[in-house]
Design a protein around this motif. Structure first.
Motif, PDB file in Angstrom:
ATOM      1  N   ILE A  99      -0.876   8.501   1.784  1.00 25.09           N
ATOM      2  CA  ILE A  99      -2.314   8.801   1.809  1.00 25.09           C
ATOM      3  C   ILE A  99      -2.785   9.201   3.210  1.00 25.09           C
ATOM      4  O   ILE A  99      -3.564  10.147   3.366  1.00 25.09           O
ATOM      5  N   TYR A 100      -2.322   8.480   4.228  1.00 19.90           N
ATOM      6  CA  TYR A 100      -2.673   8.778   5.618  1.00 19.90           C
ATOM      7  C   TYR A 100      -1.393   8.867   6.458  1.00 19.90           C
ATOM      8  O   TYR A 100      -1.179   8.059   7.374  1.00 19.90           O
ATOM      9  N   TYR A 127      -8.666   2.639   5.141  1.00 19.26           N
ATOM     10  CA  TYR A 127      -7.839   2.336   3.970  1.00 19.26           C
ATOM     11  C   TYR A 127      -7.108   1.012   4.158  1.00 19.26           C
ATOM     12  O   TYR A 127      -6.528   0.767   5.217  1.00 19.26           O
ATOM     13  N   GLU A 128      -7.122   0.178   3.126  1.00 16.01           N
ATOM     14  CA  GLU A 128      -6.384  -1.080   3.115  1.00 16.01           C
ATOM     15  C   GLU A 128      -5.816  -1.327   1.719  1.00 16.01           C
ATOM     16  O   GLU A 128      -6.482  -1.065   0.720  1.00 16.01           O
ATOM     17  N   ASP A 152       0.858  -1.184   0.000  1.00 16.07           N
ATOM     18  CA  ASP A 152       0.000   0.000   0.000  1.00 16.07           C
ATOM     19  C   ASP A 152       0.894   1.234   0.000  1.00 16.07           C
ATOM     20  O   ASP A 152       2.113   1.134   0.171  1.00 16.07           O
ATOM     21  N   VAL A 181     -14.512   1.440   1.146  1.00 21.33           N
ATOM     22  CA  VAL A 181     -13.450   2.273   0.596  1.00 21.33           C
ATOM     23  C   VAL A 181     -12.221   1.437   0.272  1.00 21.33           C
ATOM     24  O   VAL A 181     -12.093   0.291   0.709  1.00 21.33           O
ATOM     25  N   SER A 182     -11.308   2.043  -0.479  1.00 21.38           N
ATOM     26  CA  SER A 182     -10.024   1.471  -0.890  1.00 21.38           C
ATOM     27  C   SER A 182     -10.215   0.090  -1.510  1.00 21.38           C
ATOM     28  O   SER A 182     -11.081  -0.101  -2.356  1.00 21.38           O
ATOM     29  N   ARG A 226      -6.072   4.740  11.481  1.00 18.38           N
ATOM     30  CA  ARG A 226      -6.589   4.384  10.156  1.00 18.38           C
ATOM     31  C   ARG A 226      -7.616   3.256  10.219  1.00 18.38           C
ATOM     32  O   ARG A 226      -8.495   3.141   9.362  1.00 18.38           O
ATOM     33  N   ILE A 244       0.058   3.855   2.114  1.00 22.80           N
ATOM     34  CA  ILE A 244      -0.566   4.535   3.246  1.00 22.80           C
ATOM     35  C   ILE A 244       0.266   5.706   3.771  1.00 22.80           C
ATOM     36  O   ILE A 244      -0.297   6.750   4.121  1.00 22.80           O
ATOM     37  N   ASP A 299      -3.064   3.301  -7.078  1.00 25.21           N
ATOM     38  CA  ASP A 299      -2.307   4.259  -6.268  1.00 25.21           C
ATOM     39  C   ASP A 299      -0.869   4.363  -6.759  1.00 25.21           C
ATOM     40  O   ASP A 299      -0.291   5.454  -6.809  1.00 25.21           O
ATOM     41  N   CYS A 347      -6.639  -1.675  -6.389  1.00 21.53           N
ATOM     42  CA  CYS A 347      -6.625  -0.397  -5.663  1.00 21.53           C
ATOM     43  C   CYS A 347      -5.196   0.082  -5.451  1.00 21.53           C
ATOM     44  O   CYS A 347      -4.853   1.231  -5.740  1.00 21.53           O
ATOM     45  N   THR A 348      -4.333  -0.797  -4.951  1.00 24.17           N
ATOM     46  CA  THR A 348      -2.935  -0.440  -4.747  1.00 24.17           C
ATOM     47  C   THR A 348      -2.246  -0.159  -6.076  1.00 24.17           C
ATOM     48  O   THR A 348      -1.422   0.760  -6.180  1.00 24.17           O
TER      49      THR A 348
END
Length: 371
Positions: free
Chosen positions: A114-115, A282-283, A109, A304-305, A206, A111, A151, A147-148
């Motif tokens: 993103i977070y 998020y995952e 990910d 989500v995600s 998260r 993350i 990103d 998803c990843t």
């Protein structure tokens, strides 16, 4: 072709997502590759932990966990072992430099991009400093979800043809078992003698556990019997805030933090639950929902995600910012046995779509394309 795998996360981080991924990938690569093709770079001599009897595939490397990210010794080992391709499963961190052979990294990910506020300062610093170089020098990236992969394209600028999506899976230990025996285990092991909701997955902000606590607080009084909320996991600094929140809501008798639990205890914890809830913001993949579904436990996940992609029709979805919506879903599952049974069946069917053997075969295909 001789493939080197940085396998240290399989033992150091066992029980986490990256630890589970590394453990299962190595275990199944051993089954689908010729043994002379593999070299697992391993900490210490605890080879049996991987349930592989042939010690020849293991190569002991730096044992000091505090120096896990250091790379000085790896190029020397790659040269000595005549490694043709090297794979780093833990987000590419620890990638050898200088580059001695084609490199593959699994990026779980993004993350920290993103977070960033939900990531520890030490790891955030390493990730932000290392990731641009990692993505520049690796020959291919494995992502656990589309998803990843998106990103990686949109945030990090990785070309799509440099990415292969390979799904993860639940470990074989996660499967349906007798529910009453699982609940008896919970009573004897943890003194849990009520039906319960379950969350598994750590205490990072998260993970959005506050939403679940508020939803449980809202719905608890309307349920036909008394339920509790069970939250296993090693305590962290975020745990103290959650404990204070539970006290402020006067839910101490209704929410149980179990602390660290062994991996082999989790299947019974999942099987004893009336519903599993995963409110994460998020995952990159999200193993706990797949583990719950593999046990046939009715599962609710945020929408989500990667979670809708992974859960498919095996779980019900909710917004991770709408407490009332989650409360309504919890109420529906806990008061409608037919809905709960159907959701359990769909989850079990969905979990069977994922396979570690298939993941290992596809990973091997990636390796072979790069030789």
């Amino acid at each position: 072709m001789k493939i080197g795998i940085d396998a240290r996360a399989a033992i150091w981080y066992r029980g986490t997502g990256i630890g589970t991924y590394t453990y299962q990938l190595c275990r199944h690569l051993y089954d689908v590759c010729k043994q002379e093709e593999l070299r697992f770079f391993w900490p210490g001599d605890e080879f049996r932990n991987l349930h592989i009897t042939q010690d020849d595939v293991f190569r002991q490397v730096e044992q000091n966990k505090d120096r896990f990210w250091e790379e000085i010794h790896i190029p020397q080992v790659i040269q000595k072992e005549n490694i043709d391709l090297y794979h780093v499963p833990q987000n590419g961190i620890g990638l050898p430099y200088p580059k001695e052979c084609p490199l593959v990294a699994t990026i779980h990910d993004l993350i920290p991009y993103i977070y960033p506020e939900t990531v520890g300062k030490g790891y955030l610093k390493i990730f932000l400093e290392e990731m641009p170089r990692i993505l520049e020098v690796v020959d291919h990236v494995i992502a656990p979800s589309h998803c990843t992969a998106r990103d990686l394209e949109q945030i990090a600028g990785v070309p799509r043809n440099k990415i292969t999506v390979i799904y993860e899976a639940a470990e074989p230990i996660y499967q349906p078992m007798d529910r009453e025996r699982a609940r008896l285990f919970m009573k004897e092991r943890f003194s849990v003698d009520k039906p319960y909701l379950l969350y598994v997955g750590g205490f990072s902000p998260r993970k959005n556990i506050r939403l679940l606590i508020h939803a449980f607080h809202q719905v608890r009084r309307y349920l036909p019997e008394e339920y509790c909320l069970i939250i296993p996991g090693k305590q962290s600094k975020e745990y103290n805030d959650l404990e204070s929140m539970v006290a402020a809501l006067r839910l101490q008798e209704h929410i149980r933090f179990l602390g660290f639990v062994k991996v082999d205890e989790l299947p019974r914890i999942y099987n004893g639950a009336s519903v599993f809830v995963y409110p994460s913001l998020y995952e990159g993949f999200g193993l706990p929902p797949i583990e719950a579904m593999a046990c046939g436990t009715p599962t609710l996940v945020s929408n989500v995600s990667s979670l809708p992609e992974v859960a498919g029709d095996g779980a019900l979805l909710f917004s991770p910012i709408r407490t009332e919506q989650l409360s309504e879903l919890i109420y529906a599952v806990l008061t409608d046995p037919e809905l709960a049974a159907e959701l359990g069946r769909k989850g079990l069917q969905r979990a069977r779509c994922f396979s570690w053997r298939r993941a290992a075969l596809t990973t091997r295909d990636v390796f072979l394309r790069l030789r």
